[in-house]
Design a protein around this motif. Structure first.
Motif, PDB file in Angstrom:
ATOM      1  N   LEU A   1      -2.082 -11.016   6.370  1.00 38.56           N
ATOM      2  CA  LEU A   1      -1.224  -9.887   6.745  1.00 38.56           C
ATOM      3  C   LEU A   1      -0.974  -8.968   5.555  1.00 38.56           C
ATOM      4  O   LEU A   1      -0.891  -7.745   5.713  1.00 38.56           O
ATOM      5  CB  LEU A   1       0.096 -10.416   7.306  1.00 38.56           C
ATOM      6  CG  LEU A   1      -0.008 -11.193   8.625  1.00 38.56           C
ATOM      7  CD1 LEU A   1       1.320 -11.862   8.954  1.00 38.56           C
ATOM      8  CD2 LEU A   1      -0.434 -10.271   9.757  1.00 38.56           C
ATOM      9  N   LEU A   2      -0.857  -9.545   4.366  1.00 35.80           N
ATOM     10  CA  LEU A   2      -0.694  -8.738   3.153  1.00 35.80           C
ATOM     11  C   LEU A   2      -1.929  -7.867   2.919  1.00 35.80           C
ATOM     12  O   LEU A   2      -1.810  -6.677   2.578  1.00 35.80           O
ATOM     13  CB  LEU A   2      -0.445  -9.642   1.948  1.00 35.80           C
ATOM     14  CG  LEU A   2      -0.369  -8.967   0.574  1.00 35.80           C
ATOM     15  CD1 LEU A   2       0.739  -7.927   0.538  1.00 35.80           C
ATOM     16  CD2 LEU A   2      -0.161 -10.002  -0.531  1.00 35.80           C
ATOM     17  N   LYS A   3      -3.121  -8.449   3.102  1.00 36.90           N
ATOM     18  CA  LYS A   3      -4.359  -7.679   2.937  1.00 36.90           C
ATOM     19  C   LYS A   3      -4.417  -6.509   3.914  1.00 36.90           C
ATOM     20  O   LYS A   3      -4.805  -5.392   3.542  1.00 36.90           O
ATOM     21  CB  LYS A   3      -5.569  -8.594   3.146  1.00 36.90           C
ATOM     22  CG  LYS A   3      -5.809  -9.588   2.021  1.00 36.90           C
ATOM     23  CD  LYS A   3      -7.022 -10.455   2.341  1.00 36.90           C
ATOM     24  CE  LYS A   3      -7.233 -11.513   1.265  1.00 36.90           C
ATOM     25  NZ  LYS A   3      -8.384 -12.404   1.578  1.00 36.90           N
ATOM     26  N   ILE A   4      -4.040  -6.759   5.177  1.00 34.61           N
ATOM     27  CA  ILE A   4      -4.058  -5.692   6.181  1.00 34.61           C
ATOM     28  C   ILE A   4      -3.096  -4.575   5.776  1.00 34.61           C
ATOM     29  O   ILE A   4      -3.424  -3.377   5.874  1.00 34.61           O
ATOM     30  CB  ILE A   4      -3.680  -6.249   7.567  1.00 34.61           C
ATOM     31  CG1 ILE A   4      -4.739  -7.257   8.039  1.00 34.61           C
ATOM     32  CG2 ILE A   4      -3.561  -5.117   8.584  1.00 34.61           C
ATOM     33  CD1 ILE A   4      -4.358  -7.995   9.307  1.00 34.61           C
ATOM     34  N   ALA A   5      -1.904  -4.958   5.293  1.00 34.76           N
ATOM     35  CA  ALA A   5      -0.924  -3.957   4.864  1.00 34.76           C
ATOM     36  C   ALA A   5      -1.467  -3.121   3.710  1.00 34.76           C
ATOM     37  O   ALA A   5      -1.319  -1.892   3.691  1.00 34.76           O
ATOM     38  CB  ALA A   5       0.378  -4.646   4.456  1.00 34.76           C
ATOM     39  N   VAL A   6      -2.091  -3.778   2.742  1.00 41.44           N
ATOM     40  CA  VAL A   6      -2.640  -3.067   1.576  1.00 41.44           C
ATOM     41  C   VAL A   6      -3.743  -2.101   2.004  1.00 41.44           C
ATOM     42  O   VAL A   6      -3.862  -0.991   1.471  1.00 41.44           O
ATOM     43  CB  VAL A   6      -3.164  -4.084   0.542  1.00 41.44           C
ATOM     44  CG1 VAL A   6      -3.947  -3.380  -0.558  1.00 41.44           C
ATOM     45  CG2 VAL A   6      -2.003  -4.869  -0.071  1.00 41.44           C
ATOM     46  N   LEU A   7      -4.545  -2.496   2.990  1.00 40.22           N
ATOM     47  CA  LEU A   7      -5.633  -1.633   3.450  1.00 40.22           C
ATOM     48  C   LEU A   7      -5.130  -0.376   4.161  1.00 40.22           C
ATOM     49  O   LEU A   7      -5.882   0.592   4.321  1.00 40.22           O
ATOM     50  CB  LEU A   7      -6.558  -2.419   4.386  1.00 40.22           C
ATOM     51  CG  LEU A   7      -7.413  -3.514   3.712  1.00 40.22           C
ATOM     52  CD1 LEU A   7      -8.185  -4.306   4.744  1.00 40.22           C
ATOM     53  CD2 LEU A   7      -8.360  -2.909   2.682  1.00 40.22           C
ATOM     54  N   LEU A   8      -3.870  -0.386   4.574  1.00 37.05           N
ATOM     55  CA  LEU A   8      -3.293   0.810   5.209  1.00 37.05           C
ATOM     56  C   LEU A   8      -2.874   1.864   4.185  1.00 37.05           C
ATOM     57  O   LEU A   8      -2.721   3.036   4.527  1.00 37.05           O
ATOM     58  CB  LEU A   8      -2.067   0.424   6.046  1.00 37.05           C
ATOM     59  CG  LEU A   8      -2.295  -0.372   7.325  1.00 37.05           C
ATOM     60  CD1 LEU A   8      -0.960  -0.642   8.010  1.00 37.05           C
ATOM     61  CD2 LEU A   8      -3.232   0.360   8.272  1.00 37.05           C
ATOM     62  N   VAL A   9      -2.693   1.452   2.931  1.00 36.44           N
ATOM     63  CA  VAL A   9      -2.176   2.364   1.904  1.00 36.44           C
ATOM     64  C   VAL A   9      -3.048   3.613   1.721  1.00 36.44           C
ATOM     65  O   VAL A   9      -2.503   4.737   1.663  1.00 36.44           O
ATOM     66  CB  VAL A   9      -1.983   1.616   0.569  1.00 36.44           C
ATOM     67  CG1 VAL A   9      -1.591   2.586  -0.546  1.00 36.44           C
ATOM     68  CG2 VAL A   9      -0.916   0.534   0.719  1.00 36.44           C
ATOM     69  N   PRO A  10      -4.389   3.496   1.623  1.00 44.00           N
ATOM     70  CA  PRO A  10      -5.193   4.723   1.469  1.00 44.00           C
ATOM     71  C   PRO A  10      -5.002   5.702   2.622  1.00 44.00           C
ATOM     72  O   PRO A  10      -5.018   6.926   2.409  1.00 44.00           O
ATOM     73  CB  PRO A  10      -6.636   4.191   1.422  1.00 44.00           C
ATOM     74  CG  PRO A  10      -6.515   2.778   0.980  1.00 44.00           C
ATOM     75  CD  PRO A  10      -5.236   2.290   1.557  1.00 44.00           C
ATOM     76  N   PHE A  11      -4.815   5.185   3.836  1.00 47.92           N
ATOM     77  CA  PHE A  11      -4.593   6.067   4.987  1.00 47.92           C
ATOM     78  C   PHE A  11      -3.246   6.779   4.879  1.00 47.92           C
ATOM     79  O   PHE A  11      -3.135   7.962   5.207  1.00 47.92           O
ATOM     80  CB  PHE A  11      -4.656   5.250   6.287  1.00 47.92           C
ATOM     81  CG  PHE A  11      -6.012   4.667   6.575  1.00 47.92           C
ATOM     82  CD1 PHE A  11      -7.000   5.435   7.164  1.00 47.92           C
ATOM     83  CD2 PHE A  11      -6.289   3.348   6.243  1.00 47.92           C
ATOM     84  CE1 PHE A  11      -8.252   4.902   7.420  1.00 47.92           C
ATOM     85  CE2 PHE A  11      -7.534   2.801   6.495  1.00 47.92           C
ATOM     86  CZ  PHE A  11      -8.526   3.585   7.084  1.00 47.92           C
ATOM     87  N   ILE A  12      -2.227   6.043   4.406  1.00 46.99           N
ATOM     88  CA  ILE A  12      -0.903   6.653   4.229  1.00 46.99           C
ATOM     89  C   ILE A  12      -0.971   7.776   3.199  1.00 46.99           C
ATOM     90  O   ILE A  12      -0.419   8.866   3.411  1.00 46.99           O
ATOM     91  CB  ILE A  12       0.132   5.584   3.802  1.00 46.99           C
ATOM     92  CG1 ILE A  12       0.323   4.547   4.912  1.00 46.99           C
ATOM     93  CG2 ILE A  12       1.462   6.233   3.445  1.00 46.99           C
ATOM     94  CD1 ILE A  12       1.175   3.366   4.514  1.00 46.99           C
ATOM     95  N   ILE A  13      -1.659   7.521   2.087  1.00 47.49           N
ATOM     96  CA  ILE A  13      -1.800   8.546   1.046  1.00 47.49           C
ATOM     97  C   ILE A  13      -2.543   9.760   1.601  1.00 47.49           C
ATOM     98  O   ILE A  13      -2.135  10.919   1.405  1.00 47.49           O
ATOM     99  CB  ILE A  13      -2.543   7.979  -0.176  1.00 47.49           C
ATOM    100  CG1 ILE A  13      -1.754   6.817  -0.804  1.00 47.49           C
ATOM    101  CG2 ILE A  13      -2.773   9.076  -1.218  1.00 47.49           C
ATOM    102  CD1 ILE A  13      -2.524   6.071  -1.874  1.00 47.49           C
ATOM    103  N   TYR A  14      -3.644   9.509   2.310  1.00 45.33           N
ATOM    104  CA  TYR A  14      -4.475  10.588   2.844  1.00 45.33           C
ATOM    105  C   TYR A  14      -3.686  11.464   3.814  1.00 45.33           C
ATOM    106  O   TYR A  14      -3.664  12.704   3.687  1.00 45.33           O
ATOM    107  CB  TYR A  14      -5.703   9.999   3.534  1.00 45.33           C
ATOM    108  CG  TYR A  14      -6.562  11.032   4.235  1.00 45.33           C
ATOM    109  CD1 TYR A  14      -7.459  11.831   3.515  1.00 45.33           C
ATOM    110  CD2 TYR A  14      -6.458  11.225   5.611  1.00 45.33           C
ATOM    111  CE1 TYR A  14      -8.233  12.785   4.158  1.00 45.33           C
ATOM    112  CE2 TYR A  14      -7.233  12.173   6.264  1.00 45.33           C
ATOM    113  CZ  TYR A  14      -8.117  12.955   5.526  1.00 45.33           C
ATOM    114  OH  TYR A  14      -8.873  13.904   6.162  1.00 45.33           O
ATOM    115  N   PHE A  15      -3.032  10.839   4.793  1.00 49.24           N
ATOM    116  CA  PHE A  15      -2.290  11.612   5.791  1.00 49.24           C
ATOM    117  C   PHE A  15      -1.085  12.322   5.179  1.00 49.24           C
ATOM    118  O   PHE A  15      -0.701  13.405   5.619  1.00 49.24           O
ATOM    119  CB  PHE A  15      -1.846  10.705   6.942  1.00 49.24           C
ATOM    120  CG  PHE A  15      -2.968  10.290   7.848  1.00 49.24           C
ATOM    121  CD1 PHE A  15      -3.749  11.243   8.488  1.00 49.24           C
ATOM    122  CD2 PHE A  15      -3.249   8.951   8.065  1.00 49.24           C
ATOM    123  CE1 PHE A  15      -4.792  10.864   9.329  1.00 49.24           C
ATOM    124  CE2 PHE A  15      -4.284   8.560   8.895  1.00 49.24           C
ATOM    125  CZ  PHE A  15      -5.059   9.521   9.529  1.00 49.24           C
TER     126      PHE A  15
END
Length: 428
Positions: A290-304
């Protein structure tokens, strides 16, 4: 974990933290049920703020503090500096946490919210002083000590910044928008406090639980300096300039540090002598997924965010849920039934070892409840997170109901362990 010694005073403070934290977990699910519609809006909502702080303080921080009083002496191979400081910290933390959560829920900024924040800050400082003085009793410094003490400092800075934000509601402290500092406050807590502390303690306990032959610390050293560098880079850059394309560099540095930790865990897993992995450890490994999945969302948050896309809010909401209710919760749900049964076992059976046949620590909790708890939590993960992203209320209700079931099963099992009565099976 043979370094744990029987100490009635320490036992009481540790068990009290576990019990109160379990009650906070149940209260957390009740608040979530009362505010389901709030999960379809912005994360800067009074009810979401109350829920987030109950999860971070009453559920996550409180149980980590309690476990730390028993486990940090094991990790650092020394005795806790002061039980009185531990009780004083708890006595200030509990009313501060309750007052702050209630103030956010009703959203009444003012003296009650401010006093609650100051109580929490004082409690955090006392906890940090206790941990620091415990570490000072140990002559040889370890990387685990660096993780743990850095985490405690970050806890103090996190609560201090949070207190400043609370005062900022009624008086002008910051010239910039509160949301700007909320990002700093959140990541200082998530990365600085939770991640550093959990890595520091788990890097000692997980090899112990797995009976691993791997003893290397080089990967942990790299992990520590990379994560600290990324956190400092983020705090300075985000404070001065806000999120930018430079934030991707921070993400890569921090991701490399986290990868070093995962490789360390993999090496421990590969070299383990205990081949069978029990259910509490499986819960712990689920938390890392679950931590890995959360970390993988970070680039999308930055981009949007850089594109000023409203999807930033949805991704940020799911990111926070994966961190608090996914990673941290799953790790606690698993490690509680590795640490608490052993702590209780020491109290009841350490003095009987070699004289009578005694139960194992794993015999002190109900395995069927733990299995049901794990299933309920998995249902929560696959319904609540997608439900919040797609803003579909039936999925959110299903997820919250599953989490409430998880909390009820968890608190029942914790009570079974805490109220265990000594029993033996005859002399050896």
């Amino acid at each position: 974990m043979t370094a744990i010694k029987q100490n009635p005073g320490l036992y009481r403070i540790v068990v009290t933290h576990y019990a109160v934290s379990a009650c906070c977990f149940l209260a957390l699910t009740l608040l979530m049920l009362l505010s389901v519609k709030a999960f379809t809006g912005h994360y800067f909502h009074p009810q979401i703020l109350a829920i987030t702080h109950l999860a971070a303080l009453g559920w996550g921080t409180l149980i980590i503090m309690g476990a730390s009083y028993q486990l940090i002496p094991v990790v650092l191979e020394t005795d806790l500096y002061s039980e009185k400081l531990a009780w004083l910290s708890f006595g200030l933390f509990l009313p501060g946490m309750v007052g702050l959560v209630w103030s956010f829920w009703t959203f009444i900024p003012g003296i009650h919210m401010q006093c609650s924040a100051l109580l929490l800050l004082t409690s955090s400082i006392l906890f940090t002083v206790n941990v620091y003085l415990t570490g000072c009793k140990k002559q040889q410094e370890t990387i685990q000590e660096d993780f743990i003490f850095s985490a405690c400092l970050c806890l103090c800075f996190t609560v201090a910044l949070g207190a400043a934000l609370v005062f900022n509601f009624t008086m002008q402290i910051f010239s910039q928008d509160s949301l700007h500092f909320l990002k700093l406050h959140a990541h200082l807590g998530l990365i600085g406090w939770f991640l550093l502390m959990l890595i520091g303690v788990s890097s000692k306990l997980i090899p112990m639980f797995l009976v691993s032959r791997y003893q290397g610390t080089r990967l942990l050293t790299w992990s520590y300096y990379l994560i600290i560098s990324a956190l400092l880079y983020f705090l300075i850059d985000a404070y001065l300039f806000g999120l930018s394309y430079r934030t991707y560099i921070m993400f890569l540095i921090g991701g490399a540090g986290l990868a070093c930790y995962f490789v360390f865990l993999y090496k421990c897993l590969r070299s383990r002598l205990r081949k069978q992995i029990d259910l509490p450890m499986l819960n712990s490994f689920l938390s890392f997924i679950l931590l890995k999945i959360a970390v993988l969302l970070v680039p999308f948050i930055i981009y949007f965010h850089l594109k000023h896309n409203p999807a930033t809010i949805r991704f940020s909401m799911v990111y926070g849920e994966l961190m608090f209710m996914g990673w941290i919760t799953s790790l606690i749900l698993g490690q509680t039934f590795k640490t608490l049964p052993f702590i209780v076992w020491v109290k009841h059976y350490e003095h009987l070892t070699g004289k009578f046949k005694t139960p194992l620590p794993s015999d002190l909790f109900a395995d069927y409840l733990l299995k049901a708890q794990t299933i309920a939590f998995l249902i929560f993960c696959v319904t609540f997170m997608p439900g919040c992203y797609f803003m579909w209320l039936p999925l959110i209700y299903t997820g919250v109901t599953a989490l409430m079931t998880t909390a009820l099963l968890y608190i029942c099992n914790v009570c079974i362990v805490i109220f265990h009565q000594t029993r033996t099976y005859g002399q050896l």
